[in-house]
Design a protein around this motif. Structure first.
Motif, PDB file in Angstrom:
ATOM      1  N   ARG A 139     -27.052 -83.974  59.150  1.00 45.20           N
ATOM      2  CA  ARG A 139     -26.085 -83.015  59.672  1.00 45.20           C
ATOM      3  C   ARG A 139     -26.093 -83.005  61.208  1.00 45.20           C
ATOM      4  NH1 ARG A 139     -25.045 -77.660  56.062  1.00 45.20           N
ATOM      5  NH2 ARG A 139     -25.025 -78.634  53.988  1.00 45.20           N
ATOM      6  N   VAL A 140     -27.273 -83.088  61.797  1.00 46.45           N
ATOM      7  CA  VAL A 140     -27.354 -83.159  63.263  1.00 46.45           C
ATOM      8  C   VAL A 140     -26.646 -84.407  63.771  1.00 46.45           C
ATOM      9  CG1 VAL A 140     -28.932 -83.480  65.202  1.00 46.45           C
ATOM     10  CG2 VAL A 140     -29.457 -81.794  63.437  1.00 46.45           C
ATOM     11  N   GLU A 141     -26.846 -85.521  63.065  1.00 44.82           N
ATOM     12  CA  GLU A 141     -26.196 -86.762  63.462  1.00 44.82           C
ATOM     13  C   GLU A 141     -24.686 -86.651  63.356  1.00 44.82           C
ATOM     14  OE1 GLU A 141     -26.068 -90.616  64.991  1.00 44.82           O
ATOM     15  OE2 GLU A 141     -27.677 -89.129  64.889  1.00 44.82           O
ATOM     16  N   ASP A 142     -24.204 -85.938  62.324  1.00 43.85           N
ATOM     17  CA  ASP A 142     -22.757 -85.715  62.195  1.00 43.85           C
ATOM     18  C   ASP A 142     -22.211 -85.008  63.434  1.00 43.85           C
ATOM     19  OD1 ASP A 142     -22.588 -86.928  59.781  1.00 43.85           O
ATOM     20  OD2 ASP A 142     -22.578 -85.077  58.585  1.00 43.85           O
ATOM     21  N   VAL A 143     -22.930 -83.988  63.886  1.00 40.76           N
ATOM     22  CA  VAL A 143     -22.481 -83.232  65.055  1.00 40.76           C
ATOM     23  C   VAL A 143     -22.461 -84.115  66.296  1.00 40.76           C
ATOM     24  CG1 VAL A 143     -22.972 -81.273  66.557  1.00 40.76           C
ATOM     25  CG2 VAL A 143     -23.317 -81.060  64.087  1.00 40.76           C
ATOM     26  N   LEU A 144     -23.499 -84.903  66.480  1.00 39.09           N
ATOM     27  CA  LEU A 144     -23.575 -85.780  67.644  1.00 39.09           C
ATOM     28  C   LEU A 144     -22.425 -86.785  67.660  1.00 39.09           C
ATOM     29  CD1 LEU A 144     -27.426 -86.544  67.794  1.00 39.09           C
ATOM     30  CD2 LEU A 144     -26.134 -84.861  69.129  1.00 39.09           C
ATOM     31  N   ARG A 145     -22.125 -87.347  66.501  1.00 43.07           N
ATOM     32  CA  ARG A 145     -21.047 -88.341  66.434  1.00 43.07           C
ATOM     33  C   ARG A 145     -19.681 -87.681  66.637  1.00 43.07           C
ATOM     34  NH1 ARG A 145     -22.337 -93.433  64.481  1.00 43.07           N
ATOM     35  NH2 ARG A 145     -24.567 -93.673  64.089  1.00 43.07           N
ATOM     36  N   THR A 146     -19.535 -86.476  66.137  1.00 41.41           N
ATOM     37  CA  THR A 146     -18.283 -85.758  66.388  1.00 41.41           C
ATOM     38  C   THR A 146     -18.099 -85.512  67.888  1.00 41.41           C
ATOM     39  OG1 THR A 146     -18.397 -84.668  64.234  1.00 41.41           O
ATOM     40  CG2 THR A 146     -17.008 -83.641  65.921  1.00 41.41           C
ATOM     41  N   MET A 147     -19.164 -85.101  68.540  1.00 42.96           N
ATOM     42  CA  MET A 147     -19.105 -84.894  69.985  1.00 42.96           C
ATOM     43  C   MET A 147     -18.750 -86.200  70.696  1.00 42.96           C
ATOM     44  SD  MET A 147     -22.527 -82.518  70.361  1.00 42.96           S
ATOM     45  CE  MET A 147     -22.483 -82.428  72.141  1.00 42.96           C
ATOM     46  N   ALA A 148     -19.401 -87.285  70.309  1.00 42.15           N
ATOM     47  CA  ALA A 148     -19.176 -88.569  70.976  1.00 42.15           C
ATOM     48  C   ALA A 148     -17.744 -89.043  70.829  1.00 42.15           C
ATOM     49  CB  ALA A 148     -20.140 -89.615  70.427  1.00 42.15           C
ATOM     50  N   ASN A 149     -17.144 -88.786  69.685  1.00 46.28           N
ATOM     51  CA  ASN A 149     -15.771 -89.239  69.457  1.00 46.28           C
ATOM     52  C   ASN A 149     -14.725 -88.320  70.079  1.00 46.28           C
ATOM     53  OD1 ASN A 149     -15.069 -91.710  67.765  1.00 46.28           O
ATOM     54  ND2 ASN A 149     -16.847 -90.909  66.673  1.00 46.28           N
ATOM     55  N   GLU A 150     -14.991 -87.031  70.129  1.00 44.21           N
ATOM     56  CA  GLU A 150     -13.969 -86.102  70.600  1.00 44.21           C
ATOM     57  C   GLU A 150     -13.969 -85.911  72.113  1.00 44.21           C
ATOM     58  OE1 GLU A 150     -13.879 -82.437  68.517  1.00 44.21           O
ATOM     59  OE2 GLU A 150     -13.756 -83.366  66.526  1.00 44.21           O
ATOM     60  N   PRO A 165     -14.052 -92.786  59.630  1.00 43.17           N
ATOM     61  CA  PRO A 165     -14.190 -91.356  59.896  1.00 43.17           C
ATOM     62  C   PRO A 165     -15.352 -91.086  60.838  1.00 43.17           C
ATOM     63  CG  PRO A 165     -14.982 -91.885  57.702  1.00 43.17           C
ATOM     64  CD  PRO A 165     -14.310 -93.115  58.209  1.00 43.17           C
ATOM     65  N   ALA A 166     -15.178 -90.021  61.622  1.00 40.54           N
ATOM     66  CA  ALA A 166     -16.196 -89.707  62.629  1.00 40.54           C
ATOM     67  C   ALA A 166     -17.068 -88.544  62.222  1.00 40.54           C
ATOM     68  CB  ALA A 166     -15.510 -89.393  63.963  1.00 40.54           C
ATOM     69  N   ASN A 167     -16.940 -88.084  60.984  1.00 38.92           N
ATOM     70  CA  ASN A 167     -17.696 -86.885  60.596  1.00 38.92           C
ATOM     71  C   ASN A 167     -18.773 -87.184  59.565  1.00 38.92           C
ATOM     72  OD1 ASN A 167     -16.029 -87.543  58.534  1.00 38.92           O
ATOM     73  ND2 ASN A 167     -15.228 -85.470  58.170  1.00 38.92           N
ATOM     74  N   THR A 168     -19.197 -88.415  59.503  1.00 31.87           N
ATOM     75  CA  THR A 168     -20.303 -88.752  58.612  1.00 31.87           C
ATOM     76  C   THR A 168     -21.391 -89.426  59.424  1.00 31.87           C
ATOM     77  OG1 THR A 168     -19.498 -90.964  58.072  1.00 31.87           O
ATOM     78  CG2 THR A 168     -18.668 -89.141  56.736  1.00 31.87           C
ATOM     79  N   ALA A 169     -22.580 -89.390  58.866  1.00 32.42           N
ATOM     80  CA  ALA A 169     -23.716 -89.948  59.591  1.00 32.42           C
ATOM     81  C   ALA A 169     -23.640 -91.455  59.718  1.00 32.42           C
ATOM     82  CB  ALA A 169     -25.015 -89.557  58.883  1.00 32.42           C
ATOM     83  N   THR A 170     -22.779 -92.106  58.939  1.00 37.02           N
ATOM     84  CA  THR A 170     -22.681 -93.565  59.007  1.00 37.02           C
ATOM     85  C   THR A 170     -21.500 -94.023  59.836  1.00 37.02           C
ATOM     86  OG1 THR A 170     -21.334 -93.572  56.986  1.00 37.02           O
ATOM     87  CG2 THR A 170     -23.725 -93.804  56.730  1.00 37.02           C
ATOM     88  N   ALA A 171     -20.689 -93.086  60.318  1.00 34.86           N
ATOM     89  CA  ALA A 171     -19.495 -93.467  61.074  1.00 34.86           C
ATOM     90  C   ALA A 171     -19.878 -93.993  62.453  1.00 34.86           C
ATOM     91  CB  ALA A 171     -18.565 -92.269  61.216  1.00 34.86           C
ATOM     92  N   GLU A 172     -19.147 -94.997  62.917  1.00 33.01           N
ATOM     93  CA  GLU A 172     -19.372 -95.529  64.257  1.00 33.01           C
ATOM     94  C   GLU A 172     -18.403 -94.860  65.218  1.00 33.01           C
ATOM     95  OE1 GLU A 172     -21.699 -97.528  65.313  1.00 33.01           O
ATOM     96  OE2 GLU A 172     -22.543 -97.516  63.292  1.00 33.01           O
ATOM     97  N   PRO A 173     -18.840 -94.516  66.433  1.00 33.56           N
ATOM     98  CA  PRO A 173     -17.947 -93.921  67.423  1.00 33.56           C
ATOM     99  C   PRO A 173     -16.893 -94.925  67.856  1.00 33.56           C
ATOM    100  CG  PRO A 173     -20.060 -94.479  68.416  1.00 33.56           C
ATOM    101  CD  PRO A 173     -20.207 -94.692  66.942  1.00 33.56           C
ATOM    102  N   THR A 174     -15.643 -94.487  67.957  1.00 34.32           N
ATOM    103  CA  THR A 174     -14.555 -95.431  68.189  1.00 34.32           C
ATOM    104  C   THR A 174     -13.663 -95.094  69.374  1.00 34.32           C
ATOM    105  OG1 THR A 174     -13.183 -94.156  66.667  1.00 34.32           O
ATOM    106  CG2 THR A 174     -14.412 -96.008  65.746  1.00 34.32           C
ATOM    107  N   THR A 175     -13.695 -93.877  69.884  1.00 33.72           N
ATOM    108  CA  THR A 175     -12.758 -93.466  70.921  1.00 33.72           C
ATOM    109  C   THR A 175     -13.203 -93.948  72.290  1.00 33.72           C
ATOM    110  OG1 THR A 175     -12.407 -91.485  69.622  1.00 33.72           O
ATOM    111  CG2 THR A 175     -11.489 -91.493  71.837  1.00 33.72           C
ATOM    112  N   PHE A 214     -18.382 -77.569  72.846  1.00 33.73           N
ATOM    113  CA  PHE A 214     -19.596 -78.192  72.301  1.00 33.73           C
ATOM    114  C   PHE A 214     -20.846 -77.535  72.872  1.00 33.73           C
ATOM    115  CE2 PHE A 214     -16.451 -81.686  72.113  1.00 33.73           C
ATOM    116  CZ  PHE A 214     -16.414 -81.839  70.730  1.00 33.73           C
ATOM    117  N   HIS A 215     -21.707 -77.146  71.946  1.00 30.89           N
ATOM    118  CA  HIS A 215     -22.990 -76.540  72.326  1.00 30.89           C
ATOM    119  C   HIS A 215     -23.832 -77.545  73.099  1.00 30.89           C
ATOM    120  CE1 HIS A 215     -26.633 -74.112  72.007  1.00 30.89           C
ATOM    121  NE2 HIS A 215     -27.270 -75.234  71.682  1.00 30.89           N
ATOM    122  N   GLY A 216     -24.443 -77.092  74.187  1.00 31.50           N
ATOM    123  CA  GLY A 216     -25.379 -77.916  74.938  1.00 31.50           C
ATOM    124  C   GLY A 216     -24.760 -78.762  76.018  1.00 31.50           C
ATOM    125  N   ILE A 217     -23.422 -78.817  76.116  1.00 31.34           N
ATOM    126  CA  ILE A 217     -22.755 -79.599  77.158  1.00 31.34           C
ATOM    127  C   ILE A 217     -22.513 -78.699  78.361  1.00 31.34           C
ATOM    128  CG2 ILE A 217     -20.751 -81.002  77.784  1.00 31.34           C
ATOM    129  CD1 ILE A 217     -22.513 -82.273  75.680  1.00 31.34           C
TER     130      ILE A 217
END
Length: 664
Positions: A139-150, A165-175, A214-217
């Motif tokens: 779940r933490v990884e999901d949040v990190l990847r969402t942040m990285a993509n958005e 998709p960017a909301n799973t732990a296996t998704a690669e950042p694409t943006t 985003f929390h922490g930014i």
């Protein structure tokens, strides 16, 4: 009725309870008393401990605890001072600061806080401890990847290059936006560090939205140094680092003036990070940097740089330099060189192509060649040893202390006038006049003209050039110096020599800073430039007028000078061409194929306004289109002087008689 015993009767008479004949007395009072005693002891002990602890906390370590509490809830904020502007003589901006933000994060702390948040949420959702342990990292990884993509999409027009998709732990950042990619951001979010800069140069409003989302930014203050003219003047201005510290040029040498003083304030915050009203204190406002106004004329600087780049391309030279001075104030109107770097471009790629931030006009000296003969001419006239019309019998060569020096062209004994010696650039005739002066007087004039000394201009890394002290002169030294070999000048020093003559014999320390204005709007006093009397007014005027001979044209070839063909109709020019042999690094001797080509001149000669000095390093042909214009830097002087005279609407020069360069 049974009869009571005497004991019973006595007990009842004294109010005591009756006891059976076989019941033992109960120790109730004794037990209760002991318990109360020990409870009291325990209570006193606990109270003593509490009082001791309270005394320890409040008296012994109270100050330390209060300080720790203050540290935990207080935040100190730094208000960055705005770096001062650098402008030209007309107020045109050459460097200024624009506010922006950097998105920063503490990766280690962020991941820890996200883990706590996810664990709490899963407990609220009713998950078991086993499920929480199994899912929290994903779940933490999901949040990190969402942040990285958005985040890239929020700071610009993000381009999604994959449908993953960017909301799973296996998704690669694409943006990716410009040079900001989601993968780079994700790598920084995974970093094992306490501070990372995710994105620089973000619009303040956009950065605030990202920080709120985003929390922490955090949106940290950042100043972006702007150079609106690109490479124009960068050899003078320099550049600041990513941290806002001056690295080159004036940005480095005047960093203390430009930086200013950061402001600070302290405020308390709650556990959730919200500001506590009324807790703002220790507010120290920021003090901006000073504004520096240069003597540089931006339009002229632009023109000179373009002219030099064209001359370099046409002549196939290694580099070119030029300095333009105000004849009467010594102010630098332009100081240019080729291959100046553009701070707004890709620095690394430009460096690979040979561009740099250096300012060779003040830091790279060269042998001036015949341009230096003007010192011998002015000194001889100032000492009354000759005049422009004296006829000299000049042979084709001269021997000085075992050194044979020849003219650039073969000739027998020629009756050259003093004007002819310099108009035709005779080495032999120049050395004949230098012999009249003698070594000591000639060395004195070199010192007066500032040779071998830094000019003191307000720029970093200035070279003083090279001039051997009189005590170290060998037999051949005096055979080389008067003709511009064996010593080295910078382009600024070369211009300064001619400025002294154009200013009626008074050399003024060249300056490039016109004024400095403090953040309060008040001017900051600057040191006045030094004034040095070099030659008399009459000697200076005679020398300047005599050096018109270099521009003379004579169809018969008798009275033509080395800069013929470079006059401007309606104006008188004065100046001198120069060709100096470079030293061959392999042999240590002068090269027969590598030269510095120089020119220094005054415009107009009858009423000096401008001094222009030009140097070309190893040109292979002429500086004009297609390599025409002769092996000289005079055409570049003509271009720059002509542009200035036209723009400033300088009155035309009166007609003047040409000098006679060769006697009967």
């Amino acid at each position: 009725m049974p009869r009571k015993s005497a004991t019973t009767q006595r007990s009842q008479q004294h109010g005591e309870p009756a006891r059976g004949p076989h019941t033992a007395p109960a120790p109730q009072k004794q037990i209760t008393g002991k318990r109360a005693y020990w409870l009291g002891i325990a209570f006193l002990a606990v109270a003593a401990l509490l009082i001791g602890r309270l005394f320890w906390v409040q008296v012994i370590i109270g100050d330390d605890l209060r300080e720790q509490a203050n540290d935990q809830r207080s935040r100190t904020y730094v208000d960055r001072a705005r770096r001062g502007e650098i402008v030209d003589r007309d107020g045109n901006k050459m460097a200024y600061t624009m506010q922006a933000r950097s998105l920063t994060v503490s990766p280690v702390q962020l991941r820890s806080e996200l883990k706590e948040q996810q664990e709490l949420q899963m407990r609220v959702d009713g998950l078991s401890n086993e499920d929480i342990a199994a899912q929290v990292d994903a779940r933490v990884e999901d949040v990190l990847r969402t942040m990285a993509n958005e985040i890239p999409g929020m700071i610009g027009d993000g381009e999604v290059v994959s449908d993953t998709p960017a909301n799973t732990a296996t998704a690669e950042p694409t943006t990716k936006v410009g040079q900001v990619s989601a993968k780079e951001i994700l790598d920084k979010l995974h970093a094992d560090s306490s501070y990372e800069v995710l994105v620089r140069n973000v619009d303040p409003d956009v950065a605030a939205r990202v920080a709120e989302t985003f929390h922490g930014i955090a949106a940290d203050h950042q100043d972006i140094r702007q150079y609106p003219n690109g490479a124009v003047g960068e050899n003078i201005i320099g550049k600041v680092s990513m941290d806002g510290q001056g690295q080159f040029g004036l940005e480095a040498s005047r960093d203390a003036d430009l930086t200013g003083i950061d402001g600070r304030s302290t405020e308390d915050v709650s556990a959730g990070g919200q500001s506590i009203p009324g807790s703002l204190r220790d507010v120290v406002p920021a003090v901006g940097g000073s504004r520096i106004e240069l003597t540089i004329d931006l339009d002229l600087q632009t023109y000179v740089q373009q002219a030099l780049e064209q001359a370099k391309a046409n002549s196939l030279a290694k580099e070119a330099q030029a300095v333009v001075l105000d004849a009467h104030t010594g102010e630098v109107l332009a100081m240019a060189n080729t291959d100046a770097i553009n701070p707004n471009g890709d620095i690394e790629q430009q460096i690979k192509k040979g561009k740099d931030f250096e300012n060779p006009s003040v830091s790279h000296p060269f042998e001036p060649g015949s341009v230096a003969k003007v010192i011998t001419a002015a000194a001889a006239i100032d000492q009354g040893l000759t005049d422009p019309f004296e006829v000299h019998q000049v042979p084709g060569s001269i021997d000085m202390a075992g050194i044979t020096v020849r003219d650039a062209w073969e000739h027998g004994v020629m009756p050259y006038t003093t004007a002819g010696i310099f108009g035709k650039s005779s080495n032999v005739g120049t050395l004949q006049l230098a012999q009249r002066l003698g070594e000591e007087r000639y060395a004195d004039y070199l010192n007066r003209f500032g040779i071998g000394q830094s000019t003191g201009i307000e720029l970093p890394n200035e070279s003083s050039g090279l001039l051997p002290v009189l005590e170290q002169w060998s037999g051949g030294t005096f055979a080389n110096l008067p003709i511009g070999q064996g010593m080295s000048w910078t382009a600024l020093q070369m211009a300064s020599v001619y400025q002294a003559l154009a200013n009626d014999g008074e050399r003024i320390q060249p300056r490039i800073i016109a004024s400095i204005t403090g953040p309060d709007g008040e001017p900051i006093p600057q040191e006045e430039p030094e004034h040095t009397r070099v030659v008399s007014e009459q000697a200076a005027r005679t020398t300047v007028d005599m050096f018109r001979s270099a521009f003379q044209e004579d169809p018969a070839g008798i009275n033509n000078g080395t800069a013929q063909g470079n006059t401007l109709e309606g104006y008188q020019f004065s100046g001198k061409t120069g060709t100096a042999q470079k030293v061959n690094p392999d042999t240590g001797a002068y090269s027969q194929s590598a030269y510095w080509i120089t020119f220094a001149g005054i415009a107009p000669a009858n009423d000096p306004r401008f001094v222009v000095a030009v140097m070309l390093d190893e040109p292979q042909r002429g500086v004009l289109h297609g390599g025409s214009g002769g092996q000289s830097a005079a055409p570049v002087f003509k271009q720059i002087a002509g542009w200035l005279l036209n723009r400033e609407n300088v009155p035309l020069s009166p007609p003047a008689e040409p000098y006679r360069l060769q006697g009967e």
